[in-house]
Design a protein around this motif. Structure first.
Motif, PDB file in Angstrom:
ATOM      1  N   MET A  30       2.657   2.692   6.265  1.00 43.22           N
ATOM      2  CA  MET A  30       3.726   2.191   5.587  1.00 43.22           C
ATOM      3  C   MET A  30       3.500   0.638   4.683  1.00 43.22           C
ATOM      4  SD  MET A  30       6.966   2.014   8.562  1.00 43.22           S
ATOM      5  CE  MET A  30       7.942   0.941   7.444  1.00 43.22           C
ATOM      6  N   PHE A  31       2.166   0.250   5.101  1.00 40.87           N
ATOM      7  CA  PHE A  31       2.122  -1.238   4.440  1.00 40.87           C
ATOM      8  C   PHE A  31       0.680  -1.192   3.895  1.00 40.87           C
ATOM      9  CE2 PHE A  31       5.191  -2.014   7.914  1.00 40.87           C
ATOM     10  CZ  PHE A  31       6.339  -2.408   7.085  1.00 40.87           C
ATOM     11  N   PRO A  56       7.614  -7.855   7.134  1.00 42.44           N
ATOM     12  CA  PRO A  56       8.519  -6.840   6.789  1.00 42.44           C
ATOM     13  C   PRO A  56      10.064  -7.150   7.120  1.00 42.44           C
ATOM     14  CG  PRO A  56       6.415  -5.947   8.131  1.00 42.44           C
ATOM     15  CD  PRO A  56       6.763  -7.741   8.191  1.00 42.44           C
ATOM     16  N   SER A  57      10.885  -6.659   6.244  1.00 40.69           N
ATOM     17  CA  SER A  57      12.355  -6.724   6.292  1.00 40.69           C
ATOM     18  C   SER A  57      12.839  -5.925   7.605  1.00 40.69           C
ATOM     19  CB  SER A  57      13.044  -5.938   5.151  1.00 40.69           C
ATOM     20  OG  SER A  57      13.064  -4.508   5.105  1.00 40.69           O
ATOM     21  N   GLU A  59      14.940  -3.800   7.821  1.00 38.07           N
ATOM     22  CA  GLU A  59      14.896  -2.310   7.622  1.00 38.07           C
ATOM     23  C   GLU A  59      13.838  -1.916   8.027  1.00 38.07           C
ATOM     24  OE1 GLU A  59      16.034  -4.554   5.484  1.00 38.07           O
ATOM     25  OE2 GLU A  59      18.289  -4.250   5.854  1.00 38.07           O
ATOM     26  N   GLU A  60      12.800  -2.227   7.283  1.00 38.20           N
ATOM     27  CA  GLU A  60      11.294  -1.899   7.773  1.00 38.20           C
ATOM     28  C   GLU A  60      10.783  -1.957   9.080  1.00 38.20           C
ATOM     29  OE1 GLU A  60       8.946  -2.751   3.525  1.00 38.20           O
ATOM     30  OE2 GLU A  60       9.418  -4.481   4.741  1.00 38.20           O
ATOM     31  N   LYS A  63      12.615   1.026  10.641  1.00 38.22           N
ATOM     32  CA  LYS A  63      11.885   2.375  10.383  1.00 38.22           C
ATOM     33  C   LYS A  63      10.682   2.501  11.045  1.00 38.22           C
ATOM     34  CE  LYS A  63      10.187   4.872   6.922  1.00 38.22           C
ATOM     35  NZ  LYS A  63       9.849   5.265   5.311  1.00 38.22           N
ATOM     36  N   ILE A  64       9.830   1.262  11.472  1.00 35.44           N
ATOM     37  CA  ILE A  64       8.451   1.412  12.509  1.00 35.44           C
ATOM     38  C   ILE A  64       8.951   1.846  13.489  1.00 35.44           C
ATOM     39  CG2 ILE A  64       6.685  -0.034  13.429  1.00 35.44           C
ATOM     40  CD1 ILE A  64       7.017  -2.052  11.044  1.00 35.44           C
TER      41      ILE A  64
END
Length: 155
Positions: A30-31, A56-57, A59-60, A63-64
């Motif tokens: 992801m990052f 991370p936001s 939302e992120e 998602k994780i």
């Protein structure tokens, strides 16, 4: 031929330790960061740090957590492979191994999602992790910390 590995002095909580592998690979994907350099993995709660240029936001972070739970439900097999250093698959990094690491290494594979050298204890398949929940996060001076719990009841 007898395979000789370094001794391992930990009794990890297998579901939490296996979730750590999934989390590391998820963060890399992801990052684009490196796998965590330090983690404290326990039955009740675990914490793990990543070097990131920004936090991370919300939302992120969601998602994780969702990605981990999707991987757990996919019931991916956890398998082992013994290789010598000249047989390491492309993309598997050895920079985190201790200086006295044995010539033969044990690679831990979680389906087609993750592979890395590790002598720790793991579940046989991801479904044994139960569930994954991020309980808190923090970001300070380039370090993003995730505190998480798994719902497995395995000893």
């Amino acid at each position: 031929m007898e395979i000789i590995l370094n001794e391992h002095n930990k009794e990890e909580h297998k579901p939490s330790h296996t979730a750590e592998h999934l989390l590391n690979q998820t963060m890399v994907r992801m990052f684009g960061c490196e796998r965590s350099r330090n983690a404290h993995i326990e039955r009740k709660k675990s914490k793990i740090n990543y070097d990131l240029p920004q936090a991370p936001s919300t939302e992120e972070i969601a998602k994780i957590e969702q990605t981990l739970n999707d991987l757990i439900q996919a019931n991916l097999p956890v398998t082992y492979e013994f290789v010598t250093r000249d047989q390491i698959p492309e993309g598997v990094k050895l920079d985190r191994l201790p200086e006295d690491a044995s010539e033969t290494l044990r690679l831990v594979r979680i389906g087609d999602y993750d592979v890395c050298p590790c002598i720790g204890q793991h579940v046989a398949s991801t479904r044994e992790i139960g569930g994954f929940r991020i309980t808190s996060t923090s970001y300070n001076e380039g370090v993003f910390r995730i505190v998480f719990k798994v719902t497995a009841t395995e000893a």
